[in-house]
Every structure is written in C-alpha cells, then in structure tokens.
Design a protein around this motif. Structure first.
Motif, mmCIF file in Angstrom:
data_model
loop_
_atom_site.group_PDB
_atom_site.id
_atom_site.type_symbol
_atom_site.label_atom_id
_atom_site.label_comp_id
_atom_site.label_asym_id
_atom_site.label_seq_id
_atom_site.Cartn_x
_atom_site.Cartn_y
_atom_site.Cartn_z
ATOM 1 N N GLN A 7 -9.786 27.433 28.693
ATOM 2 C CA GLN A 7 -10.063 27.630 27.255
ATOM 3 C C GLN A 7 -11.317 26.845 26.867
ATOM 4 O O GLN A 7 -12.181 27.349 26.134
ATOM 5 C CB GLN A 7 -8.861 27.158 26.415
ATOM 6 C CG GLN A 7 -7.677 28.108 26.515
ATOM 7 C CD GLN A 7 -6.333 27.472 26.179
ATOM 8 O OE1 GLN A 7 -6.226 26.264 25.982
ATOM 9 N NE2 GLN A 7 -5.291 28.286 26.130
ATOM 10 N N SER B 98 -0.553 32.324 26.968
ATOM 11 C CA SER B 98 0.390 33.419 27.245
ATOM 12 C C SER B 98 0.039 34.694 26.494
ATOM 13 O O SER B 98 0.348 35.794 26.946
ATOM 14 C CB SER B 98 1.793 32.997 26.816
ATOM 15 O OG SER B 98 1.812 32.747 25.419
ATOM 16 N N GLY B 99 -0.589 34.527 25.332
ATOM 17 C CA GLY B 99 -0.840 35.698 24.489
ATOM 18 C C GLY B 99 0.422 36.209 23.822
ATOM 19 O O GLY B 99 0.433 37.279 23.227
ATOM 20 N N SER C 13 0.753 22.815 30.304
ATOM 21 C CA SER C 13 -0.485 23.559 30.541
ATOM 22 C C SER C 13 -1.603 22.642 31.031
ATOM 23 O O SER C 13 -1.837 21.585 30.450
ATOM 24 C CB SER C 13 -0.875 24.196 29.211
ATOM 25 O OG SER C 13 -1.855 25.145 29.409
ATOM 26 N N LEU D 116 -0.012 14.707 24.403
ATOM 27 C CA LEU D 116 0.922 15.837 24.515
ATOM 28 C C LEU D 116 1.439 15.955 25.952
ATOM 29 O O LEU D 116 2.645 16.089 26.190
ATOM 30 C CB LEU D 116 0.225 17.140 24.082
ATOM 31 C CG LEU D 116 1.050 18.420 24.189
ATOM 32 C CD1 LEU D 116 2.264 18.373 23.281
ATOM 33 C CD2 LEU D 116 0.200 19.642 23.832
ATOM 34 N N LYS D 117 0.522 15.870 26.929
ATOM 35 C CA LYS D 117 0.944 15.955 28.340
ATOM 36 C C LYS D 117 1.927 14.836 28.652
ATOM 37 O O LYS D 117 2.926 15.032 29.326
ATOM 38 C CB LYS D 117 -0.258 15.819 29.298
ATOM 39 C CG LYS D 117 -1.194 16.979 29.440
ATOM 40 C CD LYS D 117 -0.635 18.190 30.121
ATOM 41 C CE LYS D 117 0.044 19.109 29.175
ATOM 42 N NZ LYS D 117 -0.712 20.044 28.378
ATOM 43 N N CYS E 14 -1.544 26.870 19.099
ATOM 44 C CA CYS E 14 -0.480 25.857 19.132
ATOM 45 C C CYS E 14 -0.676 24.939 20.343
ATOM 46 O O CYS E 14 -1.224 25.373 21.363
ATOM 47 C CB CYS E 14 0.890 26.506 19.308
ATOM 48 S SG CYS E 14 1.231 27.772 18.121
ATOM 49 N N GLY E 15 -0.166 23.731 20.223
ATOM 50 C CA GLY E 15 -0.083 22.811 21.368
ATOM 51 C C GLY E 15 -1.411 22.620 22.067
ATOM 52 O O GLY E 15 -2.457 22.336 21.444
ATOM 53 N N THR E 16 -1.374 22.795 23.367
ATOM 54 C CA THR E 16 -2.566 22.598 24.179
ATOM 55 C C THR E 16 -3.714 23.511 23.742
ATOM 56 O O THR E 16 -4.883 23.101 23.710
ATOM 57 C CB THR E 16 -2.209 22.864 25.662
ATOM 58 O OG1 THR E 16 -1.346 21.808 26.081
ATOM 59 C CG2 THR E 16 -3.423 22.908 26.555
ATOM 60 N N ALA E 17 -3.376 24.739 23.384
ATOM 61 C CA ALA E 17 -4.426 25.682 22.972
ATOM 62 C C ALA E 17 -5.085 25.190 21.683
ATOM 63 O O ALA E 17 -6.290 25.379 21.474
ATOM 64 C CB ALA E 17 -3.824 27.074 22.782
ATOM 65 N N VAL F 233 -6.259 31.406 19.937
ATOM 66 C CA VAL F 233 -6.362 30.902 21.311
ATOM 67 C C VAL F 233 -4.953 30.772 21.888
ATOM 68 O O VAL F 233 -4.083 30.146 21.271
ATOM 69 C CB VAL F 233 -7.081 29.531 21.336
ATOM 70 C CG1 VAL F 233 -7.324 29.073 22.770
ATOM 71 C CG2 VAL F 233 -8.396 29.621 20.579
ATOM 72 N N GLU G 114 5.390 15.471 26.992
ATOM 73 C CA GLU G 114 6.095 16.590 27.632
ATOM 74 C C GLU G 114 6.725 16.177 28.948
ATOM 75 O O GLU G 114 7.822 16.586 29.286
ATOM 76 C CB GLU G 114 5.092 17.696 27.992
ATOM 77 C CG GLU G 114 4.671 18.583 26.894
ATOM 78 C CD GLU G 114 3.674 19.592 27.436
ATOM 79 O OE1 GLU G 114 4.045 20.732 27.642
ATOM 80 O OE2 GLU G 114 2.492 19.225 27.651
ATOM 81 N N VAL H 292 6.420 30.440 24.080
ATOM 82 C CA VAL H 292 7.320 30.190 22.954
ATOM 83 C C VAL H 292 7.313 31.400 22.018
ATOM 84 O O VAL H 292 6.507 31.496 21.099
ATOM 85 C CB VAL H 292 6.931 28.887 22.219
ATOM 86 C CG1 VAL H 292 7.950 28.553 21.144
ATOM 87 C CG2 VAL H 292 6.858 27.740 23.212
ATOM 88 N N THR I 231 1.337 32.073 16.880
ATOM 89 C CA THR I 231 -0.065 32.512 16.936
ATOM 90 C C THR I 231 -0.161 34.007 16.659
ATOM 91 O O THR I 231 -1.035 34.464 15.912
ATOM 92 C CB THR I 231 -0.669 32.160 18.320
ATOM 93 O OG1 THR I 231 -0.324 30.811 18.631
ATOM 94 C CG2 THR I 231 -2.170 32.314 18.337
HETATM 95 C C1 F6R Z 1 1.705 22.226 26.424
HETATM 96 C C2 F6R Z 1 1.862 23.664 26.276
HETATM 97 C C3 F6R Z 1 2.115 24.195 24.909
HETATM 98 C C4 F6R Z 1 1.326 25.493 24.721
HETATM 99 C C5 F6R Z 1 1.668 26.129 23.377
HETATM 100 C C6 F6R Z 1 0.860 27.384 23.136
HETATM 101 O O1 F6R Z 1 1.508 21.879 27.747
HETATM 102 O O2 F6R Z 1 1.830 24.403 27.212
HETATM 103 O O3 F6R Z 1 1.776 23.267 23.932
HETATM 104 O O4 F6R Z 1 -0.031 25.207 24.804
HETATM 105 O O5 F6R Z 1 3.026 26.444 23.335
HETATM 106 O O6 F6R Z 1 1.073 28.316 24.138
HETATM 107 P P1 F6R Z 1 0.076 29.503 24.390
HETATM 108 O O7 F6R Z 1 -1.207 28.929 24.818
HETATM 109 O O8 F6R Z 1 0.731 30.334 25.442
HETATM 110 O O9 F6R Z 1 -0.066 30.221 23.081
#
Ligand code: F6R
Length: 631
Positions: free
Chosen positions: A426, A368-369, A419, A505-506, A318-321, A365, A509, A628, A374
C-alpha cells in the motif's frame, strides 16, 4: 470473518481431506470453532469442534467418526467460525441444521432480524439447538419445504426474509445433487473444475482446486449441480428475480500453490515479512517512466484530469490500511501540496464532512477489498457524489468492483492475520501516487527521476534491514519479555507518526499487551506521566529535519527513568554514539520520506518475536480474523 467451503462433484470420493485442507486455507478468516457436514446416502452427517481446523480436524479421524472412511460421496460443506452471536462452542459451530437433520447450512455474515424470525419459527414448533443467528436459515428453509415448496424456492424465499449480511451455502439430503449458495454483503465465489464445483468465501480455498472461478455480486445466488456426465451451475438474482445470468469466470494465471504454504518458514507472518522486498518490487513494477520521471498508474489513466485538478484527497480505510493511508497523506501533502484527510472508515460513514465532492477524490484502501466498514464508506461516498478510487490487493473483490477506478497493490495472498506485506505494498502505491500528483503540480522531471531511482532502491534496503537486524531484534524482544515491561509506547514525529501507529497496532495484535503510539512532541502534554522504569519507549528518529527535536524528547524520557529503544539510521547513530542508548540502526536514505518503508520492518519483527516468546500463535492472534466483513 468466518470461512465457508462447499464441494460438489460427480466423481464420488471421500471429500473429507479436501474439505479439511480448504478449511485450513481459510483459517485466517476465523478459527474459534469449525465443522463439516456431508451427505452420505440419505443421511446428513456432521462433525463440529472448538478450535482451528489445523488443531482439531484430522482427516482419518474425521472420516472414521463420520463413518465414511471408505465410502465415496459427492457433497460436503464446512465452516470456520469467528463468533458473533453465541460464544465459541461445539453447539454454536457451523454447519447448522434444521429440526430433522436434513438441511445443513454454513454462513458468513450477520442476520440482524434473527430474533424475530426465530420467535416466529418457534411458534411453528421449530426447535433450536444453538445460540446463533445462522440457525434460523435452516429452519426457514425447512418450513418452506414443509409448506410445499421446492428446495430452491424455499431457499430463495428464506433469504429474502433476511436482514443483514450473508454468504451462504446449503445442502439437503432430499436434494443430494446440489448446493445452493447466495451472497449479500459477505464475499462468495465458486470455482469451476472439470468434475467439481467448489464454493468458498475466498479464492484461497478455491485455487488449490481450480484457477477458474466466478464471484457472486450482492443479490446473486447460484445452484451448483452434479449430474451423471459432469457438473453445471446456474446463477440468478434474488432481488430482481432474474435467472440464468451469464457471468465471465475470472482466471488467475501464474498462481503457485507455494503462495498458500509457509515454505521454509515457521509461520505465514514470518514468510510474509521476508517477502516484503519482492512484494515492493512487484507493486511498483512497470508503474513508472524513468525518462519522464513520472508514475504510470494504468488503473487511473482515465481519471488523470480529475487527479490533476483535485483540490483535496480523502482516504478511507481501517487498521493497517488506515496507517498506510496516513503515511500516504504525508507524502501527498509534502510532495504535491494537496491537503489529505485520512478517515477511519467506520467513522467516515456516519460523519458530516463539510467537503463538496467537487474537486475532492476519495481513495478507499483495503488489502482484502471486503472490509465492511470500508465497503460501506465507498457506497456512502458514491451516494454523495464523490469520485471513488481503490487501492486494493484482492483482485475482483467487492471494493475493487465498487470503486470507479483503482490500482491493485499486487501483494499476493496474505494469510497471516497481522498485515505486513500488504502494508508495504500500500505504501508502494502511495509513493507512486504522490509522485504522479506532484509531477502534475510543479515537481520537475529530474526531481521525479531522483524519486524513482530512490524508490527502485528500496527493496534492496528492506532486504538489508532484514539481514542485518533480525537477530538483534529477536534478542531484544526476548530481553523485554524477561524484563516484564508493563507499558510500551511507539513514538515519532512527522511521517514517523503513522509508522508508530502501525508498530503499536502490530504489537497489540500479536502480544495482547496494550501499546500506545504518540507524536513524540505530544508526550510532555500528558502521556509522560506514565513513564517510569517499567515502560519502554520505542522512538523512530532517523536523521532528518526533526532529529534534533527528537533528541531533546528522548532525554526527557530518559530523565524519568524510562527504557528506550531508538530506531535510527547510520548518520543518526553517529550522533548518538556514546549516549548509552539502545540503538537499532537502519540504512541512511537520501530522501527521508522513504524511511517508513524500512523502519516498519524491525517493528513488525519486534512484535513477531515478542509474541513468539510469549508462546502466542503469530498467524492467528486471539479474537481476530483477517477479513472483517461485519460492521
Ligand atoms: C492489522 C490488520 C487490520 C486490517 C484492517 C483492514 O494487522 O490486518 O487492521 O488492516 O482490518 O483490512 P483490509 O485492509 O482488508 O480492509
């Protein structure tokens, strides 16, 4: 996505300062409201506020208001909220209590069947004082105790009635020697100190107390108990009813408390952007063999055959990942010739993908895991028979545990909600993975050696970019704010497209301004209509094979009166000399595939300075939380 803390000790003291500092370490998980409850003799005392703990909780003042300034006590729980049910308000802030103000609860997650439970409890005479889903749990436990059950049995019976996700910590004035905790779908760990046990939804809040902790799995609960001669805990499973489960604690070595502080920087984001050279060094350290010109990914070593014969790669994130995964997709397709499909996790779960799991490997990816979308995608992929691998930052996190194998990104603790260094780490893993896959598919050892030597140079290049362009980008961001730019688009071709996505995205946000990102060539198929003198187009175009085409596209933008910022390299800048365009110049690289690692840096800083200029909180953008854990 909400942060929980709970401390129990047999060395009684005023725990308020420890609770507040832990809540501050958890602010990135939610910061719209906050609260603390403590057991003072046979009274439960609680304080709740709207806002982030660092703004609204002051140790002395909270202790005075709770009337415990000089009185030692042994149990306290606290919470930072990221509202899901009920708007941010004092009434909806945790901890929540039962009718008699004896049981207090903090919760991270979502109780899906709370309305039915609430109705039933109200029929029994329970009176609710919030709009949250969480409060039902306090009343369920209260009802269980009323029906003659022990605190623990009432707790266990209550949680088996819950649908949805939870990380919970509960205390009761009638059992003032224990905190009960349970987990399903939301992260929860507890630290084991000499005279204290500390429960939290993230290790960040535990590490200042102890580097030894246990992470609960879904379905597990624990009793954290304080006794005269120390503290003890016991773990059970509320699904299969097993008790006294033995678990080995995780010990984090070489942890420095500096990781949790801003150090010389004004914000965590600024610190994390500047950490990127060293993060990339750490990510790749010891993970390649220079002589063999190959990557050495220890975590995937048992699956080398699978990787060598894979016909397709799937990524879910999701998102940055996800943006990092898309860069990874271009790298793998270009270098190894394996098709890559990058899926957004919240979509992947519900999609019918016509791919047989045979010869397809899936990479999840996640920084936070713990990201629910995801995590659920990994579960779904496993159910369908895919081999699943992780590219994860947080050691021992749910995704890291669930996948068949994986590689940690080693970004360290990322606290800024937006992020940055996690993205770079990554990418670092994707460069190594692409190398590994390519070497298995025809890339020669000398080519691999060249690739490694370029990768080794990248931290230095990032450092140079930080040194050379920060002032320019700060001034430029200031100018844009003054100019009152209404629309901003980030554009590029090829590997620069996912970097543009990440830049947009950055920007969104941090500035709360809508930003677009498009493949540059796509502009003329529609988005060009919005270009006028109030739009800014930020174009990523170092001198690579698509540079000439990009030059063409920027002229089209210019002819419509649109403002332009061009991010290019030294060679590209030479070609654009005299064009009158705003240029931001990054170093020239031998292999253009490495540009994402340096071109994202000015764009992170652009969003950062723009946001600061607008007076926003860069570490805690509104409406967002770091991890999240709701779908
Ligand atoms: C953007 C950001 C989010 C996360 C996304 C996935 O700056 O931080 O888009 O990348 O919520 O989060 P992780 O990588 O923790 O699964």
């Amino acid at each position: 996505m909400c942060g929980i803390i709970g401390i129990i000790t047999n060395k009684k003291r005023n725990l308020v300062p420890e609770l507040i500092s832990s809540l501050r370490n958890l602010e990135y998980r939610g910061h719209d409201s906050t609260g603390i409850a403590v057991i003072d003799g046979n009274t439960l005392k609680r304080i709740r506020r709207v806002g982030a703990p660092s703004d609204v909780l002051e140790e002395g003042e909270v202790s005075r208001e709770l009337g415990i300034e000089l009185r030692p006590f042994s149990i306290g729980i606290g919470h930072n909220r990221w509202a899901t049910h009920g708007k941010p308000s004092e009434r909806n802030a945790h901890p929540h209590v039962d009718c008699e103000n004896k049981i207090a609860i903090v919760h991270n997650g979502t109780i899906l069947n709370y309305e039915i439970l609430k109705k039933a409890l109200m029929l029994e005479g329970h009176v609710f004082s919030s709009d949250t889903d969480t409060e039902v749990v306090a009343h369920l436990i209260e009802q269980g105790i009323k029906d003659g059950k022990s605190f623990l049995d009432a707790f266990l019976e209550s949680i088996t009635l819950l649908e949805g996700s939870f990380g919970l910590a509960v205390c009761s004035v009638d059992s003032p020697d224990r905190i009960l905790i349970a987990k399903r779908g939301s992260p929860l760990s507890f630290g084991i100190g000499k005279d204290s046990l500390v429960v939290a939804s993230s290790a960040n809040a535990i590490l200042p107390h102890t580097n030894t902790f246990i992470t609960l799995e879904d379905g597990e609960y624990a009793e954290l108990v304080s006794e005269n001669d120390g503290v003890r805990y016991s773990i059970g499973n509320f699904v299969d009813k097993s008790i006294d489960i033995a678990k080995n604690p995780t010990v984090i070595e070489n942890f420095s408390l500096d990781e949790l502080s801003k150090g010389e920087y004004g914000s965590f984001m600024e610190k994390e952007v500047h950490e990127q050279p060293s993060v990339l060094r750490t990510t790749i350290l010891g993970r390649y063999d220079t002589k063999a010109g190959d990557a050495v990914l220890g975590g995937l070593i048992d699956y080398e055959d699978k990787l060598a014969t894979a016909k397709q790669i799937l990524t879910v994130a999701c998102g940055t990942a996800h943006n990092a995964s898309q860069v990874g997709g271009v790298l793998i397709e270009t270098l190894a010739g394996i098709p890559v499909r990058s899926e957004i996790a919240s979509e992947f779960r519900y999609k019918k993908i016509p791919l047989s799991p045979k010869r397809v490997v899936l990479f999840a990816v996640s920084q936070s895991g713990e990201t629910a979308d995801t995590l659920e995608s990994v579960k779904e992929a496993k159910r369908k028979g895919y081999e699943t691998f992780g590219i994860v930052n947080v050691v021992g996190s749910s995704i890291a545990k669930m996948v068949d194998a994986g590689v940690y990104t080693r970004a360290g603790i990322e606290i800024g909600v937006a992020s940055t260094k996690a993205f770079i780490s990554q990418l670092g893993i994707f460069y190594l993975l692409a190398l590994k896959l390519a070497r298995e598919r025809g890339m020669t050892a000398p080519e691999g050696q060249d690739f490694i030597s370029e990768l080794e140079e990248m931290p230095e290049h990032i450092q140079k970019v930080l040194q050379n362009i920060e002032e320019q980008i700060r001034d430029y961001a200031k100018k844009c704010v003054a100019q009152n730019i209404q629309t901003i688009n980030f554009l590029g071709r090829g590997i620069h497209v996912p970097v543009s996505n990440e830049a947009a995205l950055k920007f969104k946000e941090l500035t709360y301004i809508e930003a677009g990102s498009y493949p540059l060539g796509e502009l003329k198929h529609g988005p060009m209509a919005i270009i006028d003198e109030k739009t800014l187009s930020v174009v990523l175009m170092p001198k690579d094979e698509v540079f000439a085409l990009s030059k063409n596209s920027i002229e089209q933008i210019r002819s419509k009166g649109g403002d332009l910022l061009i991010i290019t390299d030294v060679e590209g800048a030479k070609e654009l000399e005299g064009s009158g365009l705003n240029l931001l110049v990054i170093p020239t690289l031998k292999n253009p595939l490495f540009y994402p690692l340096i071109e994202i840096v000015p764009l992170q800083l652009f969003a950062y300075y723009y946001s600061r200029e607008l007076g926003h909180n860069v570490d805690k953008p509104r409406n967002l939380a770091k991890s999240v854990t709701v779908e």
